[in-house]
Design a protein around this motif. Sequence first.
Motif, PDB file in Angstrom:
ATOM      1  N   HIS A   1       0.790  -1.009   0.123  1.00 26.05           N
ATOM      2  CA  HIS A   1       0.020   0.056   0.167  1.00 26.05           C
ATOM      3  C   HIS A   1       0.956   1.234   0.037  1.00 26.05           C
ATOM      4  O   HIS A   1       0.146   2.189  -0.177  1.00 26.05           O
ATOM      5  CB  HIS A   1      -0.901  -0.064   1.185  1.00 26.05           C
ATOM      6  CG  HIS A   1      -1.966  -1.232   1.152  1.00 26.05           C
ATOM      7  ND1 HIS A   1      -2.087  -2.136   1.975  1.00 26.05           N
ATOM      8  CD2 HIS A   1      -2.915  -1.508   0.461  1.00 26.05           C
ATOM      9  CE1 HIS A   1      -3.168  -2.856   1.808  1.00 26.05           C
ATOM     10  NE2 HIS A   1      -3.696  -2.506   0.708  1.00 26.05           N
TER      11      HIS A   1
ATOM     12  N   LYS B   1       2.680  -2.634  -6.004  1.00 26.84           N
ATOM     13  CA  LYS B   1       1.312  -2.788  -6.222  1.00 26.84           C
ATOM     14  C   LYS B   1       1.022  -3.372  -7.734  1.00 26.84           C
ATOM     15  O   LYS B   1       0.453  -4.344  -8.015  1.00 26.84           O
ATOM     16  CB  LYS B   1       0.501  -1.682  -5.951  1.00 26.84           C
ATOM     17  CG  LYS B   1      -1.087  -1.809  -6.581  1.00 26.84           C
ATOM     18  CD  LYS B   1      -1.715  -0.171  -6.402  1.00 26.84           C
ATOM     19  CE  LYS B   1      -3.221  -0.393  -6.592  1.00 26.84           C
ATOM     20  NZ  LYS B   1      -3.608   0.946  -6.649  1.00 26.84           N
TER      21      LYS B   1
ATOM     22  N   SER C   1      -0.181  -6.937  -9.394  1.00 28.06           N
ATOM     23  CA  SER C   1      -1.430  -6.823  -9.902  1.00 28.06           C
ATOM     24  C   SER C   1      -2.006  -7.837 -10.749  1.00 28.06           C
ATOM     25  O   SER C   1      -3.240  -8.077 -10.705  1.00 28.06           O
ATOM     26  CB  SER C   1      -1.751  -5.311 -10.662  1.00 28.06           C
ATOM     27  OG  SER C   1      -0.807  -5.356 -11.704  1.00 28.06           O
ATOM     28  N   ASN C   2      -1.054  -8.601 -11.504  1.00 30.52           N
ATOM     29  CA  ASN C   2      -1.632  -9.470 -12.275  1.00 30.52           C
ATOM     30  C   ASN C   2      -1.631 -11.013 -11.597  1.00 30.52           C
ATOM     31  O   ASN C   2      -2.019 -12.100 -12.360  1.00 30.52           O
ATOM     32  CB  ASN C   2      -0.759  -9.716 -13.388  1.00 30.52           C
ATOM     33  CG  ASN C   2      -1.031  -8.591 -14.203  1.00 30.52           C
ATOM     34  OD1 ASN C   2      -2.140  -7.985 -14.580  1.00 30.52           O
ATOM     35  ND2 ASN C   2       0.030  -8.094 -14.936  1.00 30.52           N
TER      36      ASN C   2
ATOM     37  N   LYS D   1      -3.123 -13.850  -9.195  1.00 29.83           N
ATOM     38  CA  LYS D   1      -4.260 -14.394  -9.046  1.00 29.83           C
ATOM     39  C   LYS D   1      -4.856 -13.977  -7.634  1.00 29.83           C
ATOM     40  O   LYS D   1      -6.193 -13.986  -7.433  1.00 29.83           O
ATOM     41  CB  LYS D   1      -4.535 -15.868  -9.108  1.00 29.83           C
ATOM     42  CG  LYS D   1      -3.801 -16.752  -8.227  1.00 29.83           C
ATOM     43  CD  LYS D   1      -3.631 -18.371  -8.623  1.00 29.83           C
ATOM     44  CE  LYS D   1      -2.745 -19.188  -7.657  1.00 29.83           C
ATOM     45  NZ  LYS D   1      -2.943 -20.640  -7.990  1.00 29.83           N
ATOM     46  N   ASN D   2      -4.160 -13.962  -6.729  1.00 30.82           N
ATOM     47  CA  ASN D   2      -4.719 -13.484  -5.265  1.00 30.82           C
ATOM     48  C   ASN D   2      -4.380 -12.024  -4.782  1.00 30.82           C
ATOM     49  O   ASN D   2      -4.517 -11.705  -3.839  1.00 30.82           O
ATOM     50  CB  ASN D   2      -3.986 -14.303  -4.277  1.00 30.82           C
ATOM     51  CG  ASN D   2      -2.431 -14.144  -4.170  1.00 30.82           C
ATOM     52  OD1 ASN D   2      -1.707 -13.759  -4.960  1.00 30.82           O
ATOM     53  ND2 ASN D   2      -1.947 -14.718  -3.223  1.00 30.82           N
ATOM     54  N   PHE D   3      -4.250 -11.137  -5.918  1.00 31.24           N
ATOM     55  CA  PHE D   3      -4.058  -9.772  -5.840  1.00 31.24           C
ATOM     56  C   PHE D   3      -4.951  -9.097  -4.842  1.00 31.24           C
ATOM     57  O   PHE D   3      -4.772  -8.459  -3.975  1.00 31.24           O
ATOM     58  CB  PHE D   3      -3.658  -8.943  -6.962  1.00 31.24           C
ATOM     59  CG  PHE D   3      -3.378  -7.641  -6.946  1.00 31.24           C
ATOM     60  CD1 PHE D   3      -2.425  -6.922  -6.222  1.00 31.24           C
ATOM     61  CD2 PHE D   3      -4.579  -6.737  -7.090  1.00 31.24           C
ATOM     62  CE1 PHE D   3      -2.365  -5.689  -6.157  1.00 31.24           C
ATOM     63  CE2 PHE D   3      -4.648  -5.403  -6.767  1.00 31.24           C
ATOM     64  CZ  PHE D   3      -3.544  -4.933  -6.310  1.00 31.24           C
ATOM     65  N   ASP D   4      -6.294  -9.518  -5.316  1.00 27.63           N
ATOM     66  CA  ASP D   4      -7.535  -8.658  -4.650  1.00 27.63           C
ATOM     67  C   ASP D   4      -7.560  -8.680  -3.227  1.00 27.63           C
ATOM     68  O   ASP D   4      -7.542  -7.999  -2.289  1.00 27.63           O
ATOM     69  CB  ASP D   4      -8.732  -8.858  -5.223  1.00 27.63           C
ATOM     70  CG  ASP D   4      -8.910  -8.311  -6.517  1.00 27.63           C
ATOM     71  OD1 ASP D   4      -8.132  -7.479  -7.261  1.00 27.63           O
ATOM     72  OD2 ASP D   4      -9.787  -8.861  -7.359  1.00 27.63           O
ATOM     73  N   GLU D   5      -7.223 -10.235  -2.723  1.00 30.83           N
ATOM     74  CA  GLU D   5      -7.341 -10.445  -1.325  1.00 30.83           C
ATOM     75  C   GLU D   5      -6.176  -9.661  -0.561  1.00 30.83           C
ATOM     76  O   GLU D   5      -6.054  -9.310   0.564  1.00 30.83           O
ATOM     77  CB  GLU D   5      -7.141 -11.990  -1.058  1.00 30.83           C
ATOM     78  CG  GLU D   5      -8.215 -12.782  -1.810  1.00 30.83           C
ATOM     79  CD  GLU D   5      -7.849 -13.486  -3.057  1.00 30.83           C
ATOM     80  OE1 GLU D   5      -7.684 -12.682  -4.057  1.00 30.83           O
ATOM     81  OE2 GLU D   5      -8.064 -14.529  -3.248  1.00 30.83           O
TER      82      GLU D   5
ATOM     83  N   TYR E   1      -4.595  -7.205  -1.421  1.00 26.37           N
ATOM     84  CA  TYR E   1      -4.417  -5.842  -1.623  1.00 26.37           C
ATOM     85  C   TYR E   1      -5.664  -5.148  -0.796  1.00 26.37           C
ATOM     86  O   TYR E   1      -5.493  -4.205   0.109  1.00 26.37           O
ATOM     87  CB  TYR E   1      -4.254  -5.066  -2.778  1.00 26.37           C
ATOM     88  CG  TYR E   1      -3.907  -3.679  -2.802  1.00 26.37           C
ATOM     89  CD1 TYR E   1      -3.050  -3.008  -2.659  1.00 26.37           C
ATOM     90  CD2 TYR E   1      -5.169  -2.815  -3.224  1.00 26.37           C
ATOM     91  CE1 TYR E   1      -2.821  -1.792  -3.017  1.00 26.37           C
ATOM     92  CE2 TYR E   1      -5.252  -1.464  -3.249  1.00 26.37           C
ATOM     93  CZ  TYR E   1      -3.892  -0.983  -3.043  1.00 26.37           C
ATOM     94  OH  TYR E   1      -3.461   0.583  -3.201  1.00 26.37           O
ATOM     95  N   TYR E   2      -6.684  -5.777  -0.852  1.00 21.19           N
ATOM     96  CA  TYR E   2      -8.060  -5.245  -0.121  1.00 21.19           C
ATOM     97  C   TYR E   2      -8.394  -5.578   1.026  1.00 21.19           C
ATOM     98  O   TYR E   2      -9.262  -4.803   1.797  1.00 21.19           O
ATOM     99  CB  TYR E   2      -9.203  -4.957  -1.278  1.00 21.19           C
ATOM    100  CG  TYR E   2      -8.957  -4.449  -2.533  1.00 21.19           C
ATOM    101  CD1 TYR E   2      -9.003  -3.089  -2.522  1.00 21.19           C
ATOM    102  CD2 TYR E   2      -8.549  -5.091  -3.695  1.00 21.19           C
ATOM    103  CE1 TYR E   2      -8.636  -2.198  -3.727  1.00 21.19           C
ATOM    104  CE2 TYR E   2      -8.463  -4.341  -4.962  1.00 21.19           C
ATOM    105  CZ  TYR E   2      -8.556  -3.033  -4.791  1.00 21.19           C
ATOM    106  OH  TYR E   2      -8.290  -2.454  -5.796  1.00 21.19           O
TER     107      TYR E   2
END
Length: 293
Positions: free
Chosen positions: A132, A138, A142-143, A145-149, A151-152
């Motif tokens: 962050h 970041k 970003s590519n 597969k578990n980026f969203d988990e 990062y967010y």
Amino acid sequence: MKHFLIYTVKIIVVTLLIAVALDGLYTVIFMQSENRGKVETVFNSKAQKYDVVILGSSRANNHFVSQMFENKGLKTFNYGISGGHLFEASLVLKLMIERKYEIKNVILEADLNLSNDQESDGVSAKFLPYIHNSEIIKEHFSNQKNFDELYYIPFYRYIKYDSKIGFREVVKIESKEKTNALDNLGFYPLEKHKNGNMRNNIVNLPPLKRNKYYEEIKNICKANKINFIPVMTPMCENVVGMNYFDKVKKQYPEIYNYENVVIENKYFSSCGHMTNEGARIFTARIIKDFFDK
């Protein structure tokens, strides 16, 4: 039912607030870490000047004797990371450039790790405390597969990779406990062991036609006028499938093949990793070929 739903919402909110608080606390602590490992040292560093920066996996970490370059008047550090892939090597170089490092030469160990363009979970986790606080990190993840988990979801990355960036690591950072990762200018010498694995089979290990992160490193060097020296490093005489290195040379003709500079088993701790003695023979050859001119 209404009270139950209210109670459930309160638990969720409290849990979320605790996760956010812990995430912030852990991140602040990691932002102060400077002597635990190579990743945090680079991230928390200011501009440096190097004649030679070495990147790669354990086959860089154990094979390039930094002090031998220094003895030639070349300011050098070995940023090879055991277990690392080109995914992590590329990101380390990106962070160096972002911090305005002045680098004349990058030596990249590019051989076995050309066979994949995946991240190494154990090593890539070391970058996650800063995800962050760095657009470069970041974007690099970003590519995945578990980026969203990662990062967010607050504190998720610290739980998922607890063995690397969890509570124990936070305590060690706070207590100023050092590791040996930065000793010997980043070079980690190995000794001969009776039970070392002196067999290896790489018959089914094909180099990728185009490794994304190898290309990134090459292009970063070109854009920043850094002399790029990609090399293949030695393996022991028992290896089955040594034509792998011929395949690499065919795919990437610019990579220098040094796999046969040291081959005798007596110079290896395991089939893919030379002892300190073997590393010195190899490093002497690299210095002679590229810097004694």
